[in-house]
Design an enzyme around this catalytic site. Structure first.
Site, PDB file in Angstrom:
ATOM      1  N   GLU A 207      48.782  20.777  45.576  1.00 11.12           N
ATOM      2  CA  GLU A 207      49.885  20.530  44.638  1.00 11.12           C
ATOM      3  C   GLU A 207      51.177  20.880  45.359  1.00 11.12           C
ATOM      4  O   GLU A 207      51.524  22.054  45.475  1.00 11.12           O
ATOM      5  CB  GLU A 207      49.705  21.405  43.378  1.00 11.12           C
ATOM      6  CG  GLU A 207      48.468  21.091  42.569  1.00 11.12           C
ATOM      7  CD  GLU A 207      48.558  19.744  41.879  1.00 11.12           C
ATOM      8  OE1 GLU A 207      49.671  19.290  41.566  1.00 11.12           O
ATOM      9  OE2 GLU A 207      47.494  19.128  41.662  1.00 11.12           O
ATOM     10  N   CYS A 241      59.278  22.318  41.235  1.00  7.11           N
ATOM     11  CA  CYS A 241      58.693  21.271  42.088  1.00  7.11           C
ATOM     12  C   CYS A 241      59.092  19.877  41.623  1.00  7.11           C
ATOM     13  O   CYS A 241      59.183  18.955  42.421  1.00  7.11           O
ATOM     14  CB  CYS A 241      57.178  21.405  42.139  1.00  7.11           C
ATOM     15  SG  CYS A 241      56.408  21.391  40.514  1.00  7.11           S
TER      16      CYS A 241
HETATM   17  P1  NAD Z   1      55.030  30.374  48.883  1.00 11.18           P
HETATM   18  O1  NAD Z   1      55.855  30.686  50.076  1.00 11.18           O
HETATM   19  O2  NAD Z   1      54.831  31.401  47.845  1.00 11.18           O
HETATM   20  O3  NAD Z   1      53.645  29.835  49.398  1.00 11.18           O
HETATM   21  C1  NAD Z   1      52.626  29.447  48.512  1.00 11.18           C
HETATM   22  C2  NAD Z   1      51.368  30.214  48.847  1.00 11.18           C
HETATM   23  O4  NAD Z   1      50.980  29.940  50.191  1.00 11.18           O
HETATM   24  C3  NAD Z   1      51.513  31.717  48.730  1.00 11.18           C
HETATM   25  O5  NAD Z   1      50.423  32.239  48.022  1.00 11.18           O
HETATM   26  C4  NAD Z   1      51.568  32.176  50.181  1.00 11.18           C
HETATM   27  O6  NAD Z   1      51.037  33.459  50.364  1.00 11.18           O
HETATM   28  C5  NAD Z   1      50.718  31.150  50.884  1.00 11.18           C
HETATM   29  N1  NAD Z   1      51.124  30.958  52.279  1.00 11.18           N
HETATM   30  C6  NAD Z   1      52.383  30.869  52.755  1.00 11.18           C
HETATM   31  N2  NAD Z   1      52.354  30.663  54.084  1.00 11.18           N
HETATM   32  C7  NAD Z   1      51.052  30.633  54.473  1.00 11.18           C
HETATM   33  C8  NAD Z   1      50.374  30.446  55.727  1.00 11.18           C
HETATM   34  N3  NAD Z   1      51.033  30.251  56.846  1.00 11.18           N
HETATM   35  N4  NAD Z   1      49.033  30.462  55.706  1.00 11.18           N
HETATM   36  C9  NAD Z   1      48.350  30.650  54.569  1.00 11.18           C
HETATM   37  N5  NAD Z   1      48.936  30.825  53.350  1.00 11.18           N
HETATM   38  C10 NAD Z   1      50.261  30.829  53.309  1.00 11.18           C
HETATM   39  O7  NAD Z   1      55.616  29.151  48.101  1.00 11.18           O
HETATM   40  P2  NAD Z   1      56.470  27.933  48.621  1.00 11.18           P
HETATM   41  O8  NAD Z   1      55.649  27.072  49.504  1.00 11.18           O
HETATM   42  O9  NAD Z   1      57.827  28.370  49.045  1.00 11.18           O
HETATM   43  O10 NAD Z   1      56.619  27.223  47.185  1.00 11.18           O
HETATM   44  C11 NAD Z   1      57.543  26.253  46.975  1.00 11.18           C
HETATM   45  C12 NAD Z   1      56.939  24.901  47.249  1.00 11.18           C
HETATM   46  O11 NAD Z   1      55.867  24.677  46.342  1.00 11.18           O
HETATM   47  C13 NAD Z   1      57.913  23.778  47.026  1.00 11.18           C
HETATM   48  O12 NAD Z   1      57.712  22.786  47.994  1.00 11.18           O
HETATM   49  C14 NAD Z   1      57.535  23.265  45.649  1.00 11.18           C
HETATM   50  O13 NAD Z   1      57.930  21.932  45.431  1.00 11.18           O
HETATM   51  C15 NAD Z   1      56.046  23.429  45.689  1.00 11.18           C
HETATM   52  N6  NAD Z   1      55.478  23.527  44.348  1.00 11.18           N
HETATM   53  C16 NAD Z   1      54.644  22.540  43.945  1.00 11.18           C
HETATM   54  C17 NAD Z   1      54.120  22.602  42.666  1.00 11.18           C
HETATM   55  C18 NAD Z   1      53.204  21.519  42.157  1.00 11.18           C
HETATM   56  O14 NAD Z   1      52.590  21.745  41.124  1.00 11.18           O
HETATM   57  N7  NAD Z   1      53.071  20.389  42.805  1.00 11.18           N
HETATM   58  C19 NAD Z   1      54.413  23.673  41.833  1.00 11.18           C
HETATM   59  C20 NAD Z   1      55.247  24.664  42.305  1.00 11.18           C
HETATM   60  C21 NAD Z   1      55.773  24.594  43.566  1.00 11.18           C
END
Ligand code: NAD
Length: 444
Positions: A207, A241
């Site tokens: 997602e 998102c």
């Molecule tokens: P984040 O940095 O919290 O990362 C998400 C998860 O990935 C966390 O649990 C984190 O610990 C893990 N993570 C981060 N880097 C990692 C790595 N190198 N290896 C393994 N795990 C790792 O969140 P984010 O990515 O900044 O969230 C924002 C993004 O999420 C945006 O792109 C947003 O559009 C997207 N988003 C999508 C939805 C959807 O439903 N499609 C919903 C919310 C957010």
């Protein structure tokens, strides 16, 4: 940190067949409802500490998923009889049916921006009869602490466990063999998740986000469009998102649109002192958005009257006119900055959207049916809202998910249940069908 014991514990419990019991699953869902309901304020306060906004509605929306599971489970778990009984290999007395089978041990990794509702796939996975490990984002540390502390009070870790931590902990977790991984976050990390999953041929649901376009056609109601776009950029400080990422329109519309957008922002009054107005989640993201604006070659058309405050993580909304190729049209902004791109026609706007990564949401404002139809047919995205933004993601019983760069797989309601289910075709011969049908739950 070694998670093999936890995964082993859950797998053994799963293998015992205990999660197959439908009434047992409903009890688990009821515990989830109790956990979220009795701790609504605690979770909301935690969200407030992380994001400076109220979280009650988000917790309530998450509870709806569990309530729906309890209500619909009997219907969803029913095997489907397959009526084409006779073909080259089967005969009339054979029984053919499709049995929904849980997958096993599921890992759900969630982000910080809507930490509770984005963790809701754990509920669908439990509804489908799996055991679950949830890894909330370390960036929303207060929410992660809160859900971790309550989870162990309400549910046995052999069914549901919360693991806290950041990249090192997630990396360790990903070394384990899961039966499904559901990741919500950004497309870069999704690649890390998918390659870890590939080692065990574990299926993934991703997602993700992306650059959600808003096409303003020449027939659009600009006041209506501006109000809705601004909600998407101001709510949660644009960290959604499905938030509109950029506007694409023709020169004829631009000036009038900007006037309406400015009016809509100003109607919010004092954004900085409003205790309900969310902030950028941390200084790293504050600096990231600041750098995008600074490095953009765009022309500033509007900036909200109030200085950016790094300490307080207040970032003032702004609108910029940009050209193709500008930095603001490359990365997902995930903040209150709105670039506007001019093109010569509606068709050129469609072409621009086609030429870029498939977004999670695509929006068009128009009074013309043909334009709406063209937009729906000729652009590809996770979902479309016509004459609104984000709304297709808020409807209760529709599936949610991306396509291409914005993700794969579906979550929410029955679609979520199916994501964490294997639909197993079964043929029973030698007149054993009726007895077997009873056993697998046709009579539920
Ligand atoms: P984040 O940095 O919290 O990362 C998400 C998860 O990935 C966390 O649990 C984190 O610990 C893990 N993570 C981060 N880097 C990692 C790595 N190198 N290896 C393994 N795990 C790792 O969140 P984010 O990515 O900044 O969230 C924002 C993004 O999420 C945006 O792109 C947003 O559009 C997207 N988003 C999508 C939805 C959807 O439903 N499609 C919903 C919310 C957010």
């Amino acid at each position: 940190m070694d998670y093999s014991e936890l995964v082993h514990l859950q797998r053994e419990y799963f293998k015992s067949g205990a999660t197959l019991c439908v009434e047992g699953r409903k009890k688990v869902l009821q515990r989830v409802l109790d956990m979220l309901g009795e701790n609504k304020q605690l979770l909301s306060d935690a969200i407030y500490k992380d994001l400076h906004r109220d979280g009650i509605l988000e917790v309530e929306k998450t509870m709806e998923e569990a309530a729906l599971g309890i209500k619909k489970l009997d219907e969803w778990v029913k095997p489907t009889p397959f009526t084409i009984a006779e073909d080259r290999f089967t005969v009339g007395e054979d029984e053919l049916f499709i049995v929904p089978e849980p997958l096993g041990v599921v890992l759900v990794i969630s982000p910080w921006n809507y930490p509770c509702i984005c963790s809701a796939p754990f509920i669908s996975a439990l509804t489908a009869g799996n055991t679950v490990i949830l890894k909330p984002s370390e960036i929303g540390e207060h929410f992660a602490d809160a859900i971790h502390s309550i989870a162990e009070k309400y549910l046995d870790k052999k069914i549901f466990a919360v693991v806290k931590g950041g990249i090192p902990e997630t990396t360790e977790l990903l070394k384990q063999h899961f039966d499904h991984i559901c990741y919500t976050g950004n497309p870069q990390v999704a690649r890390v998740i998918m390659s870890a999953a590939a080692k065990n041929l574990t299926p993934v649901t991703l997602e993700l986000g992306g650059k959600n376009p808003v096409l303003i056609a020449e027939s659009a109601d600009l006041t209506d469009a501006a109000k809705k776009i601004v909600i998407g950029k101001v709510a949660n400080c644009g960290q959604i998102c499905l938030a509109p990422d950029y506007i694409i329109t023709t020169p004829k519309m631009k000036q009038a649109l900007v006037t309406e957008l400015v009016k809509a922002v100003e109607e919010y009054g004092d954004l900085k002192s409003n205790p309900e107005n969310a902030r950028i989640v941390n200084q790293r993201h504050f600096d990231r958005i600041g750098a995008l604006v600074e490095k953009s070659q765009g022309k500033l058309l509007y900036k909200y009257d109030g200085e950016a405050d790094r300490e307080d993580k207040f970032f003032p909304p702004q609108i910029l006119e940009v050209n193709q190729g500008d930095l603001l049209l490359k990365e997902e902004i995930f903040g209150p900055v709105l670039p506007i791109l001019e093109v010569n026609s509606f068709d050129e706007a469609i072409r621009y959207i086609q030429d870029h990564d498939k977004p999670l949401g695509a929006y068009v404002f128009t009074k013309c049916e043909c334009e709406a139809e063209k937009f729906i047919k000729h652009t590809s995205s996770g979902g479309v809202s016509v004459n609104d933004v984000m709304i297709h993601g808020s409807t209760r019983l529709m599936p949610f998910g991306g396509v291409g760069n914005s993700g794969m797989g579906r979550i929410k309601c029955e679609w979520g249940f199916k994501t964490f289910t294997h639909e197993k075709p079964v043929v029973v011969r030698n007149k054993l069908g009726p007895q077997v049908k009873k056993l697998v739950g046709f009579e539920n």
